[in-house]
Design an enzyme around this catalytic site. Structure first.
Site, PDB file in Angstrom:
ATOM      1  N   THR A  33      -3.355  55.140  16.945  1.00  0.00           N
ATOM      2  CA  THR A  33      -3.171  55.181  18.263  1.00  0.00           C
ATOM      3  C   THR A  33      -1.963  56.374  18.545  1.00  0.00           C
ATOM      4  O   THR A  33      -0.875  56.401  18.182  1.00  0.00           O
ATOM      5  CB  THR A  33      -2.218  54.177  18.823  1.00  0.00           C
ATOM      6  N   LYS A  37      -7.661  52.899  25.463  1.00  0.00           N
ATOM      7  CA  LYS A  37      -6.628  52.011  24.811  1.00  0.00           C
ATOM      8  C   LYS A  37      -5.197  51.947  25.432  1.00  0.00           C
ATOM      9  O   LYS A  37      -4.617  50.959  25.771  1.00  0.00           O
ATOM     10  CB  LYS A  37      -6.244  52.489  23.321  1.00  0.00           C
ATOM     11  N   LYS A  47       5.692  51.743  22.585  1.00  0.00           N
ATOM     12  CA  LYS A  47       5.035  53.082  21.868  1.00  0.00           C
ATOM     13  C   LYS A  47       3.949  53.369  22.999  1.00  0.00           C
ATOM     14  O   LYS A  47       3.646  54.084  23.556  1.00  0.00           O
ATOM     15  CB  LYS A  47       4.412  52.909  20.301  1.00  0.00           C
TER      16      LYS A  47
HETATM   17  P1  NAD Z   1       2.440  51.695   9.050  1.00  0.00           P
HETATM   18  O1  NAD Z   1       3.895  52.518   9.631  1.00  0.00           O
HETATM   19  O2  NAD Z   1       2.653  50.376   8.413  1.00  0.00           O
HETATM   20  O3  NAD Z   1       1.444  52.666   8.414  1.00  0.00           O
HETATM   21  C1  NAD Z   1       1.106  54.057   8.567  1.00  0.00           C
HETATM   22  C2  NAD Z   1       1.214  54.764   7.377  1.00  0.00           C
HETATM   23  O4  NAD Z   1       1.084  56.045   7.340  1.00  0.00           O
HETATM   24  C3  NAD Z   1       2.349  54.497   6.263  1.00  0.00           C
HETATM   25  O5  NAD Z   1       2.254  53.667   5.072  1.00  0.00           O
HETATM   26  C4  NAD Z   1       2.763  56.011   6.220  1.00  0.00           C
HETATM   27  O6  NAD Z   1       3.514  56.216   4.740  1.00  0.00           O
HETATM   28  C5  NAD Z   1       1.698  56.771   6.292  1.00  0.00           C
HETATM   29  N1  NAD Z   1       1.965  57.929   6.427  1.00  0.00           N
HETATM   30  C6  NAD Z   1       2.949  58.765   7.296  1.00  0.00           C
HETATM   31  N2  NAD Z   1       2.738  59.877   7.190  1.00  0.00           N
HETATM   32  C7  NAD Z   1       1.654  60.336   6.419  1.00  0.00           C
HETATM   33  C8  NAD Z   1       1.203  61.663   5.802  1.00  0.00           C
HETATM   34  N3  NAD Z   1       1.599  62.765   6.054  1.00  0.00           N
HETATM   35  N4  NAD Z   1       0.320  61.388   4.834  1.00  0.00           N
HETATM   36  C9  NAD Z   1      -0.448  60.124   4.507  1.00  0.00           C
HETATM   37  N5  NAD Z   1       0.083  59.104   4.747  1.00  0.00           N
HETATM   38  C10 NAD Z   1       1.202  59.292   5.873  1.00  0.00           C
HETATM   39  O7  NAD Z   1       1.765  51.547  10.679  1.00  0.00           O
HETATM   40  P2  NAD Z   1       0.665  50.651  11.074  1.00  0.00           P
HETATM   41  O8  NAD Z   1       0.973  49.324  11.533  1.00  0.00           O
HETATM   42  O9  NAD Z   1      -0.491  50.467   9.949  1.00  0.00           O
HETATM   43  O10 NAD Z   1      -0.245  51.446  12.232  1.00  0.00           O
HETATM   44  C11 NAD Z   1      -1.141  52.702  12.188  1.00  0.00           C
HETATM   45  C12 NAD Z   1      -1.398  53.074  13.304  1.00  0.00           C
HETATM   46  O11 NAD Z   1      -2.178  51.860  13.942  1.00  0.00           O
HETATM   47  C13 NAD Z   1      -0.149  53.157  14.512  1.00  0.00           C
HETATM   48  O12 NAD Z   1      -0.725  54.540  15.137  1.00  0.00           O
HETATM   49  C14 NAD Z   1      -0.310  52.149  15.451  1.00  0.00           C
HETATM   50  O13 NAD Z   1       0.297  52.484  16.774  1.00  0.00           O
HETATM   51  C15 NAD Z   1      -1.698  51.571  15.378  1.00  0.00           C
HETATM   52  N6  NAD Z   1      -2.002  50.176  15.549  1.00  0.00           N
HETATM   53  C16 NAD Z   1      -1.179  49.165  15.080  1.00  0.00           C
HETATM   54  C17 NAD Z   1      -1.205  47.990  15.438  1.00  0.00           C
HETATM   55  C18 NAD Z   1      -0.506  46.905  14.487  1.00  0.00           C
HETATM   56  O14 NAD Z   1      -0.464  45.556  14.983  1.00  0.00           O
HETATM   57  N7  NAD Z   1       0.213  47.382  13.366  1.00  0.00           N
HETATM   58  C19 NAD Z   1      -2.437  47.554  16.108  1.00  0.00           C
HETATM   59  C20 NAD Z   1      -3.216  48.520  16.747  1.00  0.00           C
HETATM   60  C21 NAD Z   1      -2.750  49.760  16.635  1.00  0.00           C
END
Ligand code: NAD
Length: 290
Positions: free
Chosen positions: A87, A162, A237
């Site tokens: 997102t 979204k 966010k």
């Molecule tokens: P998270 O922080 O658990 O995962 C993100 C991952 O990206 C981390 O493991 C981090 O180490 C990795 N990362 C960061 N920089 C990086 C790079 N340069 N290279 C490789 N990896 C890198 O977050 P999440 O909960 O998995 O959410 C991910 C996305 O999904 C976000 O944009 C969030 O808004 C969206 N989202 C999350 C949810 C939820 O319920 N968690 C629901 C809908 C959407």
């Protein structure tokens, strides 16, 4: 299909694992060293995407997406599809898609709803922006990771859908919570409030499917001490992204702005961090008008 998967966090890891389980050849990379079941681990992003037909990113925000895309795009195979499921702000989504298409790649922005449970269960909903051809390539993967994929138009439109949806959700959740708190003070039982509103013109998903009052309506995070669910900081966010987009597009969104301000105080100053976004109800309960 040969797939590169970048960002194996709370959402990315189960999504990548589901693709591997379905028989795809998935290679992953996460800067924090995270891994996923059945997914080969690469030493870098460019190594993970080498020769992949589709590259999926699931990253925290638009700034990181831009950096990662700049690193990955030159390493991708000609004709491959860059599929971002994070997102992020609409502008970053459109900038990254433009860069990918200029390099001869397909590009899709496909943010999800459904949360961690949906990612693990393969029941996410994808809101997708980008070309028909790229959408057709990715469709079998959406069918594994999710239950529904809606093609919303050109690049950026997935993110637009979204943030508009979540702006409505944030506003209606607040309205539902403040109405419950008012009903309490007027001596109305929560059961009566739910029974009336859930079948009257004040109904919404927040009231009917995700009722913020414990013990009332279907099972929801309020019945589990407001453990998320959908965390208040993630709502914050998304409300920030909708206001950023509204500013860029010169759209008047006063309710969205008010919801952003409330979730900001809730998360930053009122103990809402780590709570479900429906914990707005106990927040209102504790307050008077002053
Ligand atoms: P998270 O922080 O658990 O995962 C993100 C991952 O990206 C981390 O493991 C981090 O180490 C990795 N990362 C960061 N920089 C990086 C790079 N340069 N290279 C490789 N990896 C890198 O977050 P999440 O909960 O998995 O959410 C991910 C996305 O999904 C976000 O944009 C969030 O808004 C969206 N989202 C999350 C949810 C939820 O319920 N968690 C629901 C809908 C959407």
């Amino acid at each position: 299909m040969k797939i590169g998967f970048i960002g194996l966090g709370n959402m990315g890891a189960p999504m990548a694992a589901n693709l591997a389980k379905a028989g795809h050849e998935v290679t992953g990379f996460d800067v924090a060293g995270a891994t996923a079941e059945g997914v080969a681990q690469a030493a870098s992003g460019p190594e993970a995407v080498k020769g992949a037909e589709v590259v999926i990113t699931m990253l925290p925000n638009g700034a990181i997406l831009r950096d990662v895309a700049a690193e990955l795009i030159p390493a991708m195979a000609p004709g491959a599809v860059f599929l971002d499921c994070s997102t992020v702000d609409v502008e970053s989504a459109r900038a990254v898609a433009e860069q990918a298409e200029a390099a001869g790649l397909g590009a899709l922005d496909a943010p999800v709803s459904g949360g961690i449970g949906g990612a693990a269960g393969g029941t996410l909903t994808f809101m997708v922006g980008g070309s028909e051809a790229a959408f057709a390539t990715a469709k079998p993967l959406f069918d594994i990771m999710g239950q529904k994929a809606v093609h919303c138009g050109p690049s950026g439109n997935g993110q637009a859908a979204k943030i508009c949806n979540n702006m409505i959700l944030g506003v209606t959740m607040i309205a539902t919570c403040e109405a419950f708190a008012l009903a309490d003070k007027l001596g109305l039982s929560r059961e009566a409030m739910f029974d009336v509103v859930s079948t009257s013109s004040g109904y919404s998903w927040s009231m009917n499917a995700y009722c913020p009052a414990p013990g009332v309506g279907p099972q929801s995070p309020s019945d589990n001490g407001y453990k998320p669910g959908f965390a208040a900081e993630l709502m914050l966010k998304d409300l920030g992204l909708s206001q950023q987009a509204a500013e860029a597009a010169d759209a008047d969104t006063p309710m969205g702005a008010a919801a952003l301000a409330l979730y900001k105080s809730f998360v930053e100053d009122e103990g809402g961090k780590g709570m479900d976004f429906s914990a707005m109800l106990p927040r209102f309960e504790k307050r008077g008008r002053g």
